[in-house]
Design an enzyme around this catalytic site. Sequence first.
Site, PDB file in Angstrom:
ATOM      1  CG  MET A   1       1.621 -26.782  18.425  1.00  0.00           C
ATOM      2  SD  MET A   1       0.408 -28.095  18.296  1.00  0.00           S
ATOM      3  CE  MET A   1      -0.327 -27.684  16.719  1.00  0.00           C
TER       4      MET A   1
ATOM      5  CB  SER B   1      -8.143 -28.996  13.926  1.00  0.00           C
ATOM      6  OG  SER B   1      -6.855 -29.527  13.692  1.00  0.00           O
TER       7      SER B   1
ATOM      8  CG  MET C   1      -2.426 -25.495  23.782  1.00  0.00           C
ATOM      9  SD  MET C   1      -3.110 -25.803  22.139  1.00  0.00           S
ATOM     10  CE  MET C   1      -3.156 -27.592  22.070  1.00  0.00           C
TER      11      MET C   1
ATOM     12  CG  MET D   1       2.180 -30.333  15.080  1.00  0.00           C
ATOM     13  SD  MET D   1       1.513 -31.859  15.773  1.00  0.00           S
ATOM     14  CE  MET D   1      -0.193 -31.374  16.073  1.00  0.00           C
TER      15      MET D   1
ATOM     16  CG  HIS E   1      -6.798 -24.944  14.302  1.00  0.00           C
ATOM     17  ND1 HIS E   1      -6.516 -23.825  15.084  1.00  0.00           N
ATOM     18  CD2 HIS E   1      -6.017 -25.941  14.791  1.00  0.00           C
ATOM     19  CE1 HIS E   1      -5.616 -24.143  15.999  1.00  0.00           C
ATOM     20  NE2 HIS E   1      -5.290 -25.427  15.851  1.00  0.00           N
TER      21      HIS E   1
ATOM     22  CG  ASP F   1      -3.276 -28.276  14.671  1.00  0.00           C
ATOM     23  OD1 ASP F   1      -3.150 -27.363  15.517  1.00  0.00           O
ATOM     24  OD2 ASP F   1      -4.323 -28.924  14.522  1.00  0.00           O
TER      25      ASP F   1
ATOM     26  CG  HIS G   1      -1.878 -24.250  17.121  1.00  0.00           C
ATOM     27  ND1 HIS G   1      -2.498 -25.297  17.768  1.00  0.00           N
ATOM     28  CD2 HIS G   1      -0.949 -23.785  17.997  1.00  0.00           C
ATOM     29  CE1 HIS G   1      -1.965 -25.462  18.962  1.00  0.00           C
ATOM     30  NE2 HIS G   1      -1.016 -24.564  19.126  1.00  0.00           N
TER      31      HIS G   1
ATOM     32  CG  ASP H   1      -6.337 -26.550  19.417  1.00  0.00           C
ATOM     33  OD1 ASP H   1      -7.024 -27.535  19.095  1.00  0.00           O
ATOM     34  OD2 ASP H   1      -5.246 -26.271  18.874  1.00  0.00           O
TER      35      ASP H   1
HETATM   36  O1  5RP Z   1      -3.366 -28.357  18.250  1.00  0.00           O
HETATM   37  C1  5RP Z   1      -3.847 -29.470  18.202  1.00  0.00           C
HETATM   38  C2  5RP Z   1      -3.138 -30.629  18.823  1.00  0.00           C
HETATM   39  O2  5RP Z   1      -1.919 -30.220  19.314  1.00  0.00           O
HETATM   40  C3  5RP Z   1      -5.148 -29.699  17.459  1.00  0.00           C
HETATM   41  O3  5RP Z   1      -5.614 -28.464  16.937  1.00  0.00           O
HETATM   42  C4  5RP Z   1      -6.229 -30.322  18.305  1.00  0.00           C
HETATM   43  O4  5RP Z   1      -5.805 -31.425  18.999  1.00  0.00           O
HETATM   44  C5  5RP Z   1      -7.468 -30.631  17.457  1.00  0.00           C
HETATM   45  O5  5RP Z   1      -7.825 -31.940  17.474  1.00  0.00           O
HETATM   46  P1  5RP Z   1      -9.005 -32.557  18.406  1.00  0.00           P
HETATM   47  O6  5RP Z   1     -10.190 -31.618  18.314  1.00  0.00           O
HETATM   48  O7  5RP Z   1      -9.265 -33.889  17.824  1.00  0.00           O
HETATM   49  O8  5RP Z   1      -8.467 -32.603  19.811  1.00  0.00           O
HETATM   50 FE   FE2 Z   2      -4.186 -26.704  17.167  1.00  0.00          FE
END
Ligand code: 5RP
Ligand code: FE2
Length: 228
Positions: free
Chosen positions: A66, A8, A135, A35, A31, A33, A64, A173
């Site tokens: 969000m 990520s 998640m 947001m 990955h 993210d 991903h 994740d």
């Molecule tokens: O979707 C996510 C948070 O909402 C990230 O992909 C996820 O938290 C990755 O970070 P880590 O491996 O440090 O937890």
């Molecule tokens: Fe994510």
Amino acid sequence: MAVQISPSILSADFSRLAEEAKAVQGADWLHVDVMDNHFVPNLTLGVPVVESLSRATDTPLDCHLMIEQPDRWAPAYVEAGAGSVTFHAEAAAAPVRLAREIRAKGARASMALKPATPIEPYEDLLPELDMLLVMTVEPGFGGQAFLDIMLPKIRRTRELISRHGLEMWLQVDGGVSADTIERCAEAGADVFVAGSAVYGADDPAAAVRALRRQAEETTAKAGWARGH
Ligand SMILES: O=C(CO)[C@H](O)[C@H](O)COP(=O)(O)O
Ligand SMILES: [Fe+2]
């Protein structure tokens, strides 16, 4: 069933995204993210950054989302070059229509579940999806502690996928690291997102290789993996 690792970039240096993408060569996916500060209390990046990133790396992008209104925005991420687009079950108005649209545009369609969202109401939708994301933290931030209480949901989801004879992938994740990846693999996950565990390491590519080795060894031992 093949293990896949998706680092990520949430934990990468956002001022050097192209270099950071190249630092994890050998990863199956990158990955990304997205947001919007509405669906989650954090703001990251959007379509133009995904477009640039897809030109900067050969590693396929695993976006991903969000965000609120994924029905409106997810197709734009496919057009921007994403190979896989994940929308949240809690945010999608019409998940079946949305999954079909993502697939029709040429990407893999995936749906994510927050920790408090059960898989069971979505059982009949599974054939419409290429991947289900369970998640293992509350979405919004990297570097959070892995939620062990999600392991039964990972296990139940794998059982449903097997029972329906589907080829779909099961992604985890949040808090995935050398300490937690084996529990995820043992429960039935096959696509592993890792942010801080990869980008916090001195050698991110070596961290990807080490995580892959751990997950592969566990998967090979796990009973449910036989026959897949
Ligand atoms: O979707 C996510 C948070 O909402 C990230 O992909 C996820 O938290 C990755 O970070 P880590 O491996 O440090 O937890
Ligand atoms: Fe994510």
